[in-house]
Write a protein that holds these residues in place. Structure first.
Motif, short mmCIF file in Angstrom:
data_model
loop_
_atom_site.label_atom_id
_atom_site.label_comp_id
_atom_site.label_asym_id
_atom_site.label_seq_id
_atom_site.Cartn_x
_atom_site.Cartn_y
_atom_site.Cartn_z
N ARG A 158 63.40 42.64 49.21
CA ARG A 158 63.85 41.29 48.77
C ARG A 158 64.85 40.57 49.94
NH1 ARG A 158 69.40 41.94 47.59
NH2 ARG A 158 70.17 43.89 47.36
N PRO A 159 64.69 39.19 50.07
CA PRO A 159 65.38 38.53 50.88
C PRO A 159 66.83 38.79 51.04
CG PRO A 159 63.98 37.00 49.73
CD PRO A 159 64.19 38.29 49.11
N LEU A 160 67.37 38.85 52.42
CA LEU A 160 68.91 39.11 52.42
C LEU A 160 69.38 38.11 53.14
CD1 LEU A 160 68.41 42.73 53.80
CD2 LEU A 160 69.26 42.06 51.58
N THR A 161 70.88 37.88 53.20
CA THR A 161 71.76 36.84 53.60
C THR A 161 72.82 37.54 54.76
OG1 THR A 161 73.02 36.37 51.83
CG2 THR A 161 71.12 35.06 51.98
N GLY A 162 73.11 36.78 55.49
CA GLY A 162 74.16 37.33 56.41
C GLY A 162 73.86 37.75 57.81
N SER A 163 74.71 38.42 58.51
CA SER A 163 74.52 38.87 59.94
C SER A 163 74.49 40.18 60.08
CB SER A 163 75.57 38.23 60.70
OG SER A 163 76.55 38.60 60.46
N LEU A 164 73.41 40.89 60.98
CA LEU A 164 73.44 42.26 61.17
C LEU A 164 73.74 42.27 62.40
CD1 LEU A 164 71.28 44.67 59.84
CD2 LEU A 164 70.71 44.33 62.42
N LEU A 165 74.43 43.48 62.88
CA LEU A 165 74.48 44.04 64.37
C LEU A 165 73.88 45.45 64.35
CD1 LEU A 165 75.81 44.22 67.18
CD2 LEU A 165 77.81 45.16 66.23
N GLN A 166 73.05 45.68 65.29
CA GLN A 166 72.65 46.91 65.46
C GLN A 166 72.81 47.33 67.04
OE1 GLN A 166 68.40 47.46 65.98
NE2 GLN A 166 68.51 49.69 65.39
N ILE A 167 73.49 48.58 66.89
CA ILE A 167 74.04 48.98 68.16
C ILE A 167 73.31 50.18 68.58
CG2 ILE A 167 76.13 50.42 69.41
CD1 ILE A 167 77.90 49.09 67.00
N GLY A 168 72.70 50.10 69.86
CA GLY A 168 71.61 51.09 70.14
C GLY A 168 70.25 50.42 69.85
N CYS A 169 69.89 49.26 69.76
CA CYS A 169 68.69 48.61 69.16
C CYS A 169 67.35 49.03 69.94
CB CYS A 169 68.90 47.02 69.09
SG CYS A 169 68.79 46.20 70.73
N GLY A 170 67.51 49.61 71.07
CA GLY A 170 66.20 50.11 71.52
C GLY A 170 65.44 48.79 71.93
N HIS A 171 63.87 48.87 71.68
CA HIS A 171 63.07 47.83 71.89
C HIS A 171 63.18 46.77 70.77
CE1 HIS A 171 60.59 50.51 75.00
NE2 HIS A 171 61.81 50.21 75.26
N GLY A 172 63.94 46.97 69.72
CA GLY A 172 64.38 45.89 68.76
C GLY A 172 63.27 46.03 67.50
N GLU A 173 62.65 47.10 67.06
CA GLU A 173 61.82 47.20 66.22
C GLU A 173 62.32 46.90 64.96
OE1 GLU A 173 61.73 49.37 68.43
OE2 GLU A 173 59.70 49.33 69.43
N PHE A 174 63.62 47.31 64.60
CA PHE A 174 64.43 47.40 63.43
C PHE A 174 65.27 45.72 63.32
CE2 PHE A 174 68.49 47.31 60.97
CZ PHE A 174 67.94 48.15 59.87
N LEU A 175 65.55 45.17 64.44
CA LEU A 175 66.18 44.05 64.40
C LEU A 175 64.99 43.15 63.93
CD1 LEU A 175 67.98 43.67 67.88
CD2 LEU A 175 68.87 44.02 65.54
N THR A 176 63.96 43.07 64.45
CA THR A 176 62.64 42.26 63.85
C THR A 176 62.27 42.22 62.39
OG1 THR A 176 60.81 43.54 64.70
CG2 THR A 176 61.43 41.98 65.96
N LYS A 177 62.44 43.60 61.91
CA LYS A 177 62.27 43.71 60.40
C LYS A 177 63.41 43.31 59.80
CE LYS A 177 59.82 46.61 58.16
NZ LYS A 177 58.58 46.32 57.75
N ALA A 178 64.68 43.41 60.38
CA ALA A 178 65.73 42.51 59.56
C ALA A 178 65.77 41.23 59.66
CB ALA A 178 66.80 42.98 60.24
N MET A 179 65.29 40.58 60.54
CA MET A 179 65.06 39.12 60.47
C MET A 179 64.02 38.76 59.58
SD MET A 179 65.02 38.16 64.88
CE MET A 179 63.98 36.79 64.75
N SER A 180 63.01 39.58 59.58
CA SER A 180 62.05 39.11 58.79
C SER A 180 62.55 39.17 57.17
CB SER A 180 60.71 39.89 58.77
OG SER A 180 60.72 41.35 58.09
N LYS A 181 63.69 39.64 56.95
CA LYS A 181 64.16 39.89 55.62
C LYS A 181 65.27 38.91 55.44
CE LYS A 181 62.24 43.51 54.22
NZ LYS A 181 61.28 43.66 52.80
#
Length: 186
Positions: A1-24
């Motif tokens: 389901r869609p999420l709202t708010g801001s996310l900080l990932q420490i140790g984000c590597g190449h950004g795979e998790f960040l792109t998934k979080a953005m898509s949500k």
């Protein structure tokens, strides 16, 4: 389901998790120690997200807070986990959520492999059991803790590669043999 708010990932590597979080639907910020990896991650999340190269110290005086903070396989590498978690606490929105993943001394693999556990690596400064991690988090004013084992799905090639890079006998030879005899599809 869609999420709202801001996310900080420490140790984000190449950004795979960040792109998934953005898509949500989350506004994302990543911090990555490796300059090369941070450039790759920044390109993946630009222009909506951002990635900082270095450590979280550059965020500490910004007054910025995040609804979600995530770090996996990071805490065991920091020199002072208490100071690190104290800094995380200042970056976390009071109603926010924190997700931490660490290699656990009470994991199945640690119990089976004992002193030969593959997570005993030279770059790790700390090791945690569920109880020691909980005590540490409580001591740094984190509340409402929920712990659970992380589930990792791996294939034979992943396991064989891991033991090739981190040899532990007899597991390395066994993994290599199993990789040779099993069909590629497994």
């Amino acid at each position: 389901r869609p999420l709202t708010g801001s996310l900080l990932q420490i140790g984000c590597g190449h950004g795979e998790f960040l792109t998934k979080a953005m898509s949500k639907g989350l506004k994302v910020t990543g911090v990555e120690y490796s300059e090369q990896a941070s450039k790759i991650a920044a390109a993946k999340v630009a222009p909506e997200g951002r990635v900082l190269s270095g450590d979280i110290s550059q965020l500490l005086n910004s007054g910025e807070q995040f609804d979600y903070i995530v770090f996996t396989d990071v805490l065991e590498h920091v020199r002072n986990p208490r100071d690190f978690l104290n800094n995380i606490h200042t970056l976390l929105n009071p109603t926010g959520s924190l997700l931490i993943t660490v290699p656990s001394l009470d994991s199945f693999s640690a119990r089976v492999m004992k002193r030969k556990w593959t997570e005993f690596k030279i770059d790790r400064l700390w090791y945690f059991s569920t109880n020691t991690l909980k005590r540490l988090l409580y001591s740094e004013n984190f509340k409402q803790l929920k712990t659970m084992p992380a589930k990792k799905t791996v294939n034979v090639h992943y396991i064989a590669k891991h033991f090739k890079e981190n040899p532990v006998e007899p597991f390395t030879k066994t993994a290599k043999l199993i990789e040779k005899i099993l069909p590629e599809s497994l």
